[in-house]
Scaffold this motif. Structure first.
Motif, PDB file in Angstrom:
ATOM      1  N   ARG A  72      -3.813  12.606  -0.071  1.00  0.00           N
ATOM      2  CA  ARG A  72      -4.377  11.774   0.993  1.00  0.00           C
ATOM      3  C   ARG A  72      -3.276  10.937   1.655  1.00  0.00           C
ATOM      4  O   ARG A  72      -2.227  10.711   1.095  1.00  0.00           O
ATOM      5  CB  ARG A  72      -5.471  10.864   0.419  1.00  0.00           C
ATOM      6  CG  ARG A  72      -6.764  11.615   0.086  1.00  0.00           C
ATOM      7  CD  ARG A  72      -7.686  10.825  -0.802  1.00  0.00           C
ATOM      8  NE  ARG A  72      -7.115  10.627  -2.129  1.00  0.00           N
ATOM      9  CZ  ARG A  72      -7.147  11.524  -3.113  1.00  0.00           C
ATOM     10  NH1 ARG A  72      -7.747  12.683  -2.934  1.00  0.00           N
ATOM     11  NH2 ARG A  72      -6.579  11.272  -4.269  1.00  0.00           N
ATOM     12  N   ILE A  73      -3.559  10.484   2.872  1.00  0.00           N
ATOM     13  CA  ILE A  73      -2.606   9.626   3.586  1.00  0.00           C
ATOM     14  C   ILE A  73      -2.755   8.201   3.071  1.00  0.00           C
ATOM     15  O   ILE A  73      -3.838   7.633   3.145  1.00  0.00           O
ATOM     16  CB  ILE A  73      -2.903   9.622   5.103  1.00  0.00           C
ATOM     17  CG1 ILE A  73      -2.911  11.044   5.665  1.00  0.00           C
ATOM     18  CG2 ILE A  73      -1.928   8.719   5.848  1.00  0.00           C
ATOM     19  CD1 ILE A  73      -1.578  11.670   5.797  1.00  0.00           C
ATOM     20  N   LEU A  74      -1.676   7.635   2.580  1.00  0.00           N
ATOM     21  CA  LEU A  74      -1.738   6.250   2.120  1.00  0.00           C
ATOM     22  C   LEU A  74      -1.098   5.337   3.155  1.00  0.00           C
ATOM     23  O   LEU A  74      -0.093   5.690   3.768  1.00  0.00           O
ATOM     24  CB  LEU A  74      -0.987   6.094   0.796  1.00  0.00           C
ATOM     25  CG  LEU A  74      -1.423   6.970  -0.372  1.00  0.00           C
ATOM     26  CD1 LEU A  74      -0.646   6.592  -1.627  1.00  0.00           C
ATOM     27  CD2 LEU A  74      -2.915   6.836  -0.628  1.00  0.00           C
ATOM     28  N   VAL A 133       2.421  -0.151  -3.777  1.00  0.00           N
ATOM     29  CA  VAL A 133       1.760  -0.482  -5.051  1.00  0.00           C
ATOM     30  C   VAL A 133       1.648   0.765  -5.925  1.00  0.00           C
ATOM     31  O   VAL A 133       1.899   0.725  -7.132  1.00  0.00           O
ATOM     32  CB  VAL A 133       0.369  -1.111  -4.806  1.00  0.00           C
ATOM     33  CG1 VAL A 133      -0.315  -1.426  -6.129  1.00  0.00           C
ATOM     34  CG2 VAL A 133       0.493  -2.375  -3.973  1.00  0.00           C
ATOM     35  N   PHE A 156     -10.222  -5.111   0.911  1.00  0.00           N
ATOM     36  CA  PHE A 156      -9.000  -4.414   0.537  1.00  0.00           C
ATOM     37  C   PHE A 156      -9.245  -3.434  -0.617  1.00  0.00           C
ATOM     38  O   PHE A 156      -8.765  -2.299  -0.606  1.00  0.00           O
ATOM     39  CB  PHE A 156      -7.969  -5.472   0.130  1.00  0.00           C
ATOM     40  CG  PHE A 156      -6.653  -4.902  -0.237  1.00  0.00           C
ATOM     41  CD1 PHE A 156      -5.684  -4.684   0.724  1.00  0.00           C
ATOM     42  CD2 PHE A 156      -6.374  -4.565  -1.551  1.00  0.00           C
ATOM     43  CE1 PHE A 156      -4.467  -4.144   0.380  1.00  0.00           C
ATOM     44  CE2 PHE A 156      -5.160  -4.027  -1.902  1.00  0.00           C
ATOM     45  CZ  PHE A 156      -4.202  -3.812  -0.936  1.00  0.00           C
ATOM     46  N   GLN A 210     -11.064  -0.370   0.779  1.00  0.00           N
ATOM     47  CA  GLN A 210     -10.153   0.467   1.577  1.00  0.00           C
ATOM     48  C   GLN A 210      -9.198   1.247   0.676  1.00  0.00           C
ATOM     49  O   GLN A 210      -9.022   2.456   0.820  1.00  0.00           O
ATOM     50  CB  GLN A 210      -9.365  -0.435   2.531  1.00  0.00           C
ATOM     51  CG  GLN A 210      -8.387   0.303   3.395  1.00  0.00           C
ATOM     52  CD  GLN A 210      -7.498  -0.669   4.187  1.00  0.00           C
ATOM     53  OE1 GLN A 210      -6.424  -1.031   3.742  1.00  0.00           O
ATOM     54  NE2 GLN A 210      -7.946  -1.069   5.343  1.00  0.00           N
ATOM     55  N   LYS A 211      -8.590   0.562  -0.283  1.00  0.00           N
ATOM     56  CA  LYS A 211      -7.591   1.204  -1.142  1.00  0.00           C
ATOM     57  C   LYS A 211      -8.229   2.227  -2.078  1.00  0.00           C
ATOM     58  O   LYS A 211      -7.661   3.285  -2.344  1.00  0.00           O
ATOM     59  CB  LYS A 211      -6.834   0.154  -1.968  1.00  0.00           C
ATOM     60  CG  LYS A 211      -6.031  -0.825  -1.148  1.00  0.00           C
ATOM     61  CD  LYS A 211      -5.189  -0.124  -0.120  1.00  0.00           C
ATOM     62  CE  LYS A 211      -4.614  -1.019   0.923  1.00  0.00           C
ATOM     63  NZ  LYS A 211      -4.336  -0.340   2.184  1.00  0.00           N
ATOM     64  N   GLU A 236      -8.748   5.380  -0.100  1.00  0.00           N
ATOM     65  CA  GLU A 236      -7.444   6.058   0.076  1.00  0.00           C
ATOM     66  C   GLU A 236      -7.010   6.761  -1.205  1.00  0.00           C
ATOM     67  O   GLU A 236      -6.379   7.806  -1.170  1.00  0.00           O
ATOM     68  CB  GLU A 236      -6.347   5.044   0.422  1.00  0.00           C
ATOM     69  CG  GLU A 236      -6.328   4.540   1.833  1.00  0.00           C
ATOM     70  CD  GLU A 236      -5.193   3.520   2.018  1.00  0.00           C
ATOM     71  OE1 GLU A 236      -4.037   3.819   1.706  1.00  0.00           O
ATOM     72  OE2 GLU A 236      -5.486   2.400   2.458  1.00  0.00           O
ATOM     73  N   LEU A 237      -7.324   6.130  -2.324  1.00  0.00           N
ATOM     74  CA  LEU A 237      -6.853   6.655  -3.606  1.00  0.00           C
ATOM     75  C   LEU A 237      -7.853   7.614  -4.236  1.00  0.00           C
ATOM     76  O   LEU A 237      -7.743   7.966  -5.406  1.00  0.00           O
ATOM     77  CB  LEU A 237      -6.511   5.500  -4.543  1.00  0.00           C
ATOM     78  CG  LEU A 237      -5.302   4.667  -4.056  1.00  0.00           C
ATOM     79  CD1 LEU A 237      -5.199   3.351  -4.807  1.00  0.00           C
ATOM     80  CD2 LEU A 237      -4.003   5.460  -4.204  1.00  0.00           C
ATOM     81  N   GLU A 279      -7.098  -7.026  -7.000  1.00  0.00           N
ATOM     82  CA  GLU A 279      -6.914  -5.900  -6.081  1.00  0.00           C
ATOM     83  C   GLU A 279      -5.671  -5.076  -6.438  1.00  0.00           C
ATOM     84  O   GLU A 279      -5.634  -3.868  -6.224  1.00  0.00           O
ATOM     85  CB  GLU A 279      -6.882  -6.369  -4.618  1.00  0.00           C
ATOM     86  CG  GLU A 279      -5.625  -7.091  -4.164  1.00  0.00           C
ATOM     87  CD  GLU A 279      -5.640  -8.581  -4.465  1.00  0.00           C
ATOM     88  OE1 GLU A 279      -6.460  -9.037  -5.279  1.00  0.00           O
ATOM     89  OE2 GLU A 279      -4.800  -9.294  -3.886  1.00  0.00           O
ATOM     90  N   VAL A 297      -5.563  -0.865  -7.419  1.00  0.00           N
ATOM     91  CA  VAL A 297      -4.633   0.131  -6.867  1.00  0.00           C
ATOM     92  C   VAL A 297      -3.771   0.726  -7.992  1.00  0.00           C
ATOM     93  O   VAL A 297      -3.550   1.935  -8.051  1.00  0.00           O
ATOM     94  CB  VAL A 297      -3.737  -0.491  -5.767  1.00  0.00           C
ATOM     95  CG1 VAL A 297      -2.760   0.547  -5.221  1.00  0.00           C
ATOM     96  CG2 VAL A 297      -4.588  -1.040  -4.638  1.00  0.00           C
TER      97      VAL A 297
END
Lengths: 251, 251
Positions: free
Chosen positions: A218-220, A227, B94, B97-98, B101-102, B223, B227
């Motif tokens: 995926r695009i981070l 992090v 946050f 969102q993270k 993405e992850l 947060e 991540v």
């Protein structure tokens, strides 16, 4: 204990010593944190460990405290550097805060082709790294260098320190393969949103000391990549591997 | 390609189809992103993959587009859930969102003893997870559940899904030991600032399906822990291990 106020004190600390705090820190302790005479807090000087201090004199803009007990001996995290492309203000703040929490020794703002901000404020970055060190209970303060261009950094690189760059073009090694046996000293390079330019990738791929790493499919965003890269490295080859031996926390 | 507009379209997509976009998305494409008639953008329906669409009709509040090409087949990330304690608004945003993405599949806001906010807005969380999926090029939309208490979640747990909780008391396994052979399905639990209460830790330690994990010697904010935990798991047992086989990106 976990909620005790903790401050970086920019003067060497030793037992029984009386410390005069700066105006800013005096204000913070007495007016913001509402500490009173004889109250205790934690202090570290970035060189000799962490101490408990007790307030011995209290005025509006002048506070004195005595170093009464050593809490933690001095230790530095593993020798890992972060080279990061400054992004938008809030994201850059975030990158610095997280990098300090995740044990970076040296922060190097790095200007790449697609870096959107070349106005980097070293003083601001230093203040943020101190605040993050206070919060995460580090006893050292990471170094923050003034921003430099990627090409300048690479042409002066000490080749005994391997450099791992996060490669958005998906041609790098998987994280597990890259970091499983990658002991410190080491440096991690995270580019801006949009990644590195073709020329930058070509240059990086030619360097013996540089290895590309891919953070999954995926695009981070840039700050997520920072992090992720630091966490994975600490977990696989850094001080998360044997933290029990290295950790003197009392909780 | 990397900068092409990408939208989640909440209707099944198929080649040659004409899609009417919602008023909000029409406004976004024409007024914010300044797309014109015949311009192309990417769309995904969360069920059948990613497509290229071309604008065939353009009015202020009404935009139609034709599905002209398939770009990516449908795939879901590994079956990993995140249980997180809602924190302050910006940090919770946050976290969502993270986590998207992850590669998280399911997000479960979890109310613990020290959770500072029990006002969780599921609708807001869903909107954020869609936005994050659009940005990171996922072709699926992670599920967001309404908030529940930790005790309720644990008492109804499906024991075939191991639960790893991030243990701030420093008694968990190092990340590398915990996640090196921890295939999906799996769930990760990250508590609030201040960690879990003694009672919660006692409960978690008694559960056969739960394992404590320690994210190194420094104190991480909530947060950061999210991540770090997700990145390390993806790198060690998730889809970062063999991303090349699973990845259909064209760049």
């Amino acid at each position: 204990m976990a909620s005790k106020v903790r401050l970086f004190i920019d003067t060497p600390l030793a037992l029984e010593q009386i410390i005069e705090l700066s105006e800013t820190q005096s204000h913070y302790l007495s007016n913001v944190m509402k500490l009173k005479l004889n109250d205790k807090f934690l202090g570290f000087d970035g060189k000799s460990g962490e101490y408990e201090l007790q307030i011995t004199q209290l005025a509006k803009k002048h506070l004195e405290a005595k170093v009464i007990q050593k809490q933690k001996s001095f230790q530095t995290p593993p020798d890992v550097w972060l080279l990061f492309a400054p992004v938008k203000k809030d994201q850059t703040d975030f990158i610095i805060q997280k990098a300090v929490e995740l044990g970076v020794c040296k922060l190097i703002p790095t200007i790449t082709r697609y870096t959107i901000s070349d106005k980097t404020k070293t003083e601001r970055f230093v203040a943020q790294s101190i605040e993050a060190a206070e919060q995460c209970r580090r006893v050292d303060i990471p170094q923050v260098l003034p921003a430099k261009s990627l090409s300048e950094i690479l042409s002066n690189w000490d080749k005994t320190r391997p450099l791992y760059y996060m490669d958005e073009s998906r041609t790098g090694l998987p994280v597990k393969d890259a970091f499983s046996a990658a002991p410190a000293p080491i440096a991690l390079l995270v580019g801006p949103e949009g990644g590195f330019s073709k020329e930058e990738l070509k240059l990086l791929r030619q360097l013996d000391f540089a290895t590309g790493v891919t953070l999954g499919p995926r695009i981070l965003r840039a700050e997520t990549a920072v992090v992720a890269a630091l966490s994975c490295w600490q977990a696989l080859s850094g001080d998360w591997v044997n933290y029990k031996e290295q950790n003197e926390c009392d909780f």
